[in-house]
Design a protein around this motif. Structure first.
Motif, PDB file in Angstrom:
ATOM      1  N   PHE A  76       0.833  -1.206   0.000  1.00 30.24           N
ATOM      2  CA  PHE A  76       0.000   0.000   0.000  1.00 30.24           C
ATOM      3  C   PHE A  76       0.863   1.249   0.000  1.00 30.24           C
ATOM      4  O   PHE A  76       0.640   2.169  -0.794  1.00 30.24           O
ATOM      5  N   SER A  77       1.864   1.306   0.887  1.00 32.92           N
ATOM      6  CA  SER A  77       2.734   2.486   0.968  1.00 32.92           C
ATOM      7  C   SER A  77       3.458   2.741  -0.344  1.00 32.92           C
ATOM      8  O   SER A  77       3.591   3.888  -0.788  1.00 32.92           O
ATOM      9  N   TYR A  78       3.904   1.658  -0.978  1.00 37.34           N
ATOM     10  CA  TYR A  78       4.581   1.783  -2.266  1.00 37.34           C
ATOM     11  C   TYR A  78       3.626   2.364  -3.311  1.00 37.34           C
ATOM     12  O   TYR A  78       3.978   3.296  -4.039  1.00 37.34           O
ATOM     13  N   GLN A  79       2.423   1.833  -3.385  1.00 38.54           N
ATOM     14  CA  GLN A  79       1.442   2.303  -4.372  1.00 38.54           C
ATOM     15  C   GLN A  79       1.041   3.756  -4.104  1.00 38.54           C
ATOM     16  O   GLN A  79       0.899   4.550  -5.030  1.00 38.54           O
ATOM     17  N   TYR A  80       0.876   4.087  -2.841  1.00 35.26           N
ATOM     18  CA  TYR A  80       0.503   5.452  -2.463  1.00 35.26           C
ATOM     19  C   TYR A  80       1.609   6.426  -2.860  1.00 35.26           C
ATOM     20  O   TYR A  80       1.333   7.475  -3.457  1.00 35.26           O
ATOM     21  N   ARG A  81       2.843   6.067  -2.555  1.00 35.77           N
ATOM     22  CA  ARG A  81       3.966   6.950  -2.887  1.00 35.77           C
ATOM     23  C   ARG A  81       4.123   7.101  -4.392  1.00 35.77           C
ATOM     24  O   ARG A  81       4.408   8.185  -4.891  1.00 35.77           O
ATOM     25  N   ARG A  82       3.917   6.017  -5.115  1.00 34.82           N
ATOM     26  CA  ARG A  82       4.007   6.065  -6.567  1.00 34.82           C
ATOM     27  C   ARG A  82       2.909   6.973  -7.141  1.00 34.82           C
ATOM     28  O   ARG A  82       3.131   7.717  -8.091  1.00 34.82           O
ATOM     29  N   ALA A  83       1.745   6.966  -6.545  1.00 36.20           N
ATOM     30  CA  ALA A  83       0.629   7.777  -7.030  1.00 36.20           C
ATOM     31  C   ALA A  83       0.750   9.250  -6.645  1.00 36.20           C
ATOM     32  O   ALA A  83       0.430  10.132  -7.441  1.00 36.20           O
ATOM     33  N   PHE A  84       1.210   9.523  -5.424  1.00 41.32           N
ATOM     34  CA  PHE A  84       1.156  10.891  -4.896  1.00 41.32           C
ATOM     35  C   PHE A  84       2.503  11.521  -4.573  1.00 41.32           C
ATOM     36  O   PHE A  84       2.555  12.684  -4.182  1.00 41.32           O
ATOM     37  N   GLY A  85       3.587  10.753  -4.703  1.00 41.08           N
ATOM     38  CA  GLY A  85       4.914  11.329  -4.485  1.00 41.08           C
ATOM     39  C   GLY A  85       5.309  11.518  -3.036  1.00 41.08           C
ATOM     40  O   GLY A  85       6.301  12.190  -2.752  1.00 41.08           O
ATOM     41  N   GLU A  86       4.554  10.956  -2.130  1.00 37.50           N
ATOM     42  CA  GLU A  86       4.909  11.012  -0.714  1.00 37.50           C
ATOM     43  C   GLU A  86       4.305   9.807  -0.003  1.00 37.50           C
ATOM     44  O   GLU A  86       3.378   9.179  -0.495  1.00 37.50           O
ATOM     45  N   LEU A  87       4.866   9.500   1.141  1.00 38.09           N
ATOM     46  CA  LEU A  87       4.333   8.400   1.941  1.00 38.09           C
ATOM     47  C   LEU A  87       3.017   8.825   2.583  1.00 38.09           C
ATOM     48  O   LEU A  87       2.805  10.013   2.857  1.00 38.09           O
ATOM     49  N   PRO A  88       2.147   7.866   2.870  1.00 37.12           N
ATOM     50  CA  PRO A  88       0.890   8.219   3.543  1.00 37.12           C
ATOM     51  C   PRO A  88       1.122   8.903   4.886  1.00 37.12           C
ATOM     52  O   PRO A  88       0.367   9.809   5.265  1.00 37.12           O
ATOM     53  N   SER A  89       2.159   8.510   5.576  1.00 38.98           N
ATOM     54  CA  SER A  89       2.460   9.147   6.865  1.00 38.98           C
ATOM     55  C   SER A  89       2.822  10.619   6.689  1.00 38.98           C
ATOM     56  O   SER A  89       2.518  11.445   7.555  1.00 38.98           O
ATOM     57  N   GLU A  90       3.427  10.967   5.562  1.00 40.77           N
ATOM     58  CA  GLU A  90       3.752  12.371   5.290  1.00 40.77           C
ATOM     59  C   GLU A  90       2.485  13.179   5.006  1.00 40.77           C
ATOM     60  O   GLU A  90       2.355  14.316   5.465  1.00 40.77           O
ATOM     61  N   THR A  91       1.553  12.586   4.294  1.00 39.75           N
ATOM     62  CA  THR A  91       0.267  13.245   4.053  1.00 39.75           C
ATOM     63  C   THR A  91      -0.449  13.480   5.369  1.00 39.75           C
ATOM     64  O   THR A  91      -0.954  14.579   5.636  1.00 39.75           O
TER      65      THR A  91
END
Length: 100
Positions: A76-91
């Motif tokens: 999930f973290s990999y896919q999120y970062r690939r989509a949005f350019g940041e880790l979910p924790s950063e968001t």
């Protein structure tokens, strides 16, 4: 291709619509520009991002990811970062700093 976490199976949609699975995939791709699996993934990732951006300080990434059907957090973290350019924790961190 299964979307079981949302109660959807492409085979079921195919049977109910009267289209073959392949025809349904082609129709879907011609209308959305992507295959059904990617479209559903984008919906889920955008849902996570929206929830993280509106989260309260006690929110946990794992809870939001689970709500949207993500079970493997590293994937999930990999896919999120690939989509949005940041880790979910950063968001989440960006969103919750407004409470401080």
């Amino acid at each position: 291709m299964a979307f079981a976490e949302h109660g959807l199976e492409l085979e079921d949609i195919s049977k109910r619509s009267g289209y073959s699975r392949r025809a349904l995939e082609l129709i879907f791709k011609s209308n959305t520009g992507m295959p059904p699996g990617r479209w559903f993934m984008n919906i889920r990732l955008n849902g996570v991002m929206r929830d993280l951006l509106t989260a309260t300080p006690d929110c946990l990434v794992i809870d939001v990811a689970s709500k949207w059907g993500f079970r493997h957090l590293s994937r999930f973290s990999y896919q999120y970062r690939r989509a949005f350019g940041e880790l979910p924790s950063e968001t989440l961190r960006r969103a919750t700093t407004r409470y401080l």
